[in-house]
Design a protein around this motif. Structure first.
Motif: not given
Ligand SMILES: Cc1cc2nc3c(=O)[nH]c(=O)nc-3n(C[C@H](O)[C@H](O)[C@H](O)COP(=O)(O)OP(=O)(O)OC[C@H]3O[C@@H](n4cnc5c(N)ncnc54)[C@H](O)[C@@H]3O)c2cc1C
Ligand SMILES: Cc1cc2nc3c(=O)[nH]c(=O)nc-3n(C[C@H](O)[C@H](O)[C@H](O)COP(=O)(O)OP(=O)(O)OC[C@H]3O[C@@H](n4cnc5c(N)ncnc54)[C@H](O)[C@@H]3O)c2cc1C
Lengths: 334, 264
Positions: A123, B6-8, B38, B61, B92-93, B97, B123, B128-131
């Motif tokens: 993606l 979830c925080v990055k 976040d 993570m 990681s992609d 993640t 993030s 990306m706004s996909v996680v």
């Protein structure tokens, strides 16, 4: 999970699926760019959710679409991303496509991600370019860190799902248009994914071009002190859209949908004009990929001047109206 | 209610952000922070627990430094923290993640059911706004993303989200447990109080490895990534920039500039 495609195994004639965003008035402008780009990747198949495809067939054909997959999900209302992704996965399998292009909106990015998850695809989102190498691999270009870096990436998986930003490429019709062939799919979903739409209020269409797609955007910030009239008049003289900083939308001077930046709309028009905008990093994140940047600010130290092709130290309330009048005068002369 | 946030940990937006020669985000400059967006997620969770009772677990993570991100969450009022730390995670992609975060949410759930997973809207490095959506898919939970407004009905066990999309405003209702992401419109994140900062020192941060979570290392990190960066190059600065001061004719000069550059 659907069967995995081997890396780089895409047959040269494998179709490319393009998700068609549409509204009452037809196909949304970025879709025509996607279709143009898709022609460089394979045979173009469009995916159309819901009714009304008949009225768009000619235009889709003009942009090189060979086949349209018309998809009805459940009762036919526009599906939320989890359902749309599930339906797209069915079309992906049925069509044998290995590449999927969508335009990079928040909803489409979610559709893309969930589709890629089940299809074992790589993606890439917010891409500004996508190509297929001679060996079949899909390679993309993205702008990172507020467009201060350019990143080229390759998809290692056998399938690729790419979300392309608006204005990534000029839309060009084909020389020999044909009428696409329509395949209908009725998709029944196992569940509604536990979520329902309680209310949906479409935003009234404006007479100006859509912000994300516009070639010219004039942006007002705190410096307007709430008076957007000079910004709007310049935008109209240039046939452009009106944008704003978060300060301006938070103040309620203009709707939140006009916010440009990291948490608003990302734009890359040919021309960006910022008036009374300081150029905060959050704002830059959404506009730094613009072609030409013009800034009008009465503070010579404003950070936006660091990235402006033309910086004007001056009062926006005198500079903008003078420019508007001159542009109108020149237009009348032509 | 038990809420996982979830925080990055991301490179500071105000610092000079760069990629390393092998195309990774340079995370070694020591100027990382909790992803600002976040903070909205932590604020939403802490406020819900203040209203309805329960506990907030912050989850991250990332490399060693990422502990700072959960520490900040604890200072803002979260109760406990989990840090997934494993060399195999590097590179990681989005899928790696989401797989790791989902496994961690399940592990947290094993100690008492989770009602809500809250994330930021993006993030500020990957953007990306996909996680959140991928997390929802992995966990098999409903998603209600991009909340500009968030309310929970603990009796009905539902969450309601108002969101502003490009072309419409929507209100979504999902059944709990669910995954939600919140935007910067959702709230005004609190600054940790002195008391909050002192209290955070005593709060536990649990560290888990992939083995603790039962995640196959070949699925994540560089090994599992479905995309690979070939090249990352800084963009050349804009050339021929002009700065003028208005002497009464700047509007005319602006118009002339647009004509000259064929922008009108
Ligand atoms: C998590 C987070 C996310 C954010 N996301 C975004 C986002 O997506 N988009 C966004 O825009 N912001 C965003 N922000 C806010 C951002 O940090 C800035 O606060 C904002 O962009 C500043 O808006 P501004 O330039 O209008 O205001 P200011 O920074 O106050 O600048 C106003 C400028 O106007 C100039 N000015 C004043 N009067 C005049 C005049 N008469 N003529 C000419 N110039 C004049 C001043 O010199 C000044 O430079 C975000 C912030 C956070 C914390
Ligand atoms: C410039 C750049 C481009 C990239 N492009 C791609 C790409 O095209 N394809 C791809 O697959 N990967 C890509 N990546 C990698 C990807 O960004 C990371 O894998 C990342 O962990 C997930 O995406 P995100 O950070 O953008 O998260 P988003 O989806 O934007 O994050 C949303 C929310 O999820 C939560 N979250 C995300 N990561 C973590 C974490 N590590 N710990 C805790 N919570 C988290 C946070 O609440 C966050 O607010 C890219 C990375 C960068 C820096």
């Amino acid at each position: 999970m659907i069967e995995t495609a081997a890396a780089g195994s895409a047959p040269a004639d494998a179709p490319v699926l393009v998700l068609v965003d549409h509204h009452d008035a037809g196909v949304r402008a970025p879709v025509l760019e996607l279709l143009t780009v898709a022609r460089g990747l394979g045979v173009v198949h469009a995916v159309w959710f819901g009714d009304g495809v008949e009225g768009a067939l000619e235009q889709l054909g003009a942009y090189g679409v060979a086949t349209v997959h018309q998809v009805t999900v459940g009762d036919g209302t526009a599906p939320l991303p989890p359902s749309a992704a599930e339906a797209l996965a069915e079309v992906l399998v049925a069509s044998g496509a290995t590449t999927v292009l969508v335009s990079s909106t928040f909803e489409n990015k979610e559709v893309a991600a969930r589709l890629a998850l089940v299809a074992d695809a790589g993606l890439v989102v917010d891409a500004s370019g996508v190509e297929r190498e001679a060996d079949g691999r899909v390679v993309t270009v993205q702008q990172a860190f507020a467009s201060t870096w350019t990143v080229r990436a390759e998809v290692r998986a056998g399938r690729a799902v790419v979300a392309l930003k608006a204005n990534a490429a000029p839309a060009e019709p084909v020389e020999a248009p044909r009428t696409p062939h329509v395949l209908r799919h009725e998709v029944t979903l196992a569940s509604d994914h536990g979520v329902r739409v309680v209310e949906r209020t479409p935003r009234a269409a404006s007479d100006r071009p859509e912000l994300g797609e516009a070639q010219v955007v004039v942006v007002g910030g705190r410096g307007t002190e709430g008076d957007f009239s000079v910004v709007e008049e310049l935008a109209d003289a240039l046939g452009g859209a009106v944008g704003a900083t978060r300060v301006a939308t938070d103040e309620g001077w203009i709707g939140h949908e006009a916010q440009i930046g990291q948490t608003g709309v990302t734009i890359s028009p040919r021309l960006y004009i910022g008036a009374g905008v300081s150029g905060a990093v959050h704002h830059r994140g959404g506009m730094q990929a613009s072609g030409t940047i013009v800034a009008v600010n009465n503070d010579p130290e404003a950070p936006i001047f660091e990235i402006a092709d033309l910086g004007i130290v001056g009062d926006l309330f005198t500079v903008l109206p003078q420019a508007t009048a001159e542009i109108r005068r020149l237009a009348a002369e032509r | 209610m038990k809420i996982v946030v979830c925080v990055k940990h991301v490179p500071d937006l105000q610092a000079e952000r760069r990629f390393t020669d092998d195309g990774r985000v340079d995370r070694g400059q020591g100027d990382g922070t909790l992803n600002e967006l976040d903070e909205n997620a932590v604020e939403a969770a802490v406020a819900l627990v203040e209203a309805h009772g329960g506990e907030v677990v912050v989850l991250t993570m990332g490399p060693e430094d990422a502990e700072d991100a959960v520490r900040r969450g604890l200072q803002m009022g979260a109760d406990t923290a989990v840090h997934v730390l494993d060399a195999a995670i590097e590179g990681s992609d989005a899928f790696g993640t989401a797989e790791v975060l989902a496994a961690a949410v399940r592990a947290i759930g094993a100690e008492g059911p989770v009602d809500l997973v809250v994330t930021g809207m993006a993030s500020l490095d990957g953007l990306m706004s996909v996680v959140p959506s991928l997390l929802s898919a992995h966990l098999g939970l409903p998603q209600a993303t991009l909340a500009a407004e968030l309310t929970v009905d603990p009796e009905a066990r539902t969450v309601r989200v108002r969101r502003e999309l490009d072309h419409a405003t929507e209100v979504l209702e999902a059944s709990l447990p669910a995954v939600v992401s919140v935007t910067d419109q959702a709230n005004e994140p609190r600054y940790p109080s002195f008391k909050g900062i002192m209290a955070a020192r005593k709060k536990p941060v649990v560290t888990w490895t992939l083995a603790d979570l039962g995640v196959d290392p070949s699925d994540v990190g560089e090994a599992g990534a479905r995309t690979r960066v070939l090249e990352a190059t800084p963009r050349p600065p804009r050339e021929d920039r002009v700065l003028i001061t208005d002497d009464g004719d700047a509007g005319l000069r602006l118009a002339a500039y647009l004509v000259e550059n064929r922008l009108v």
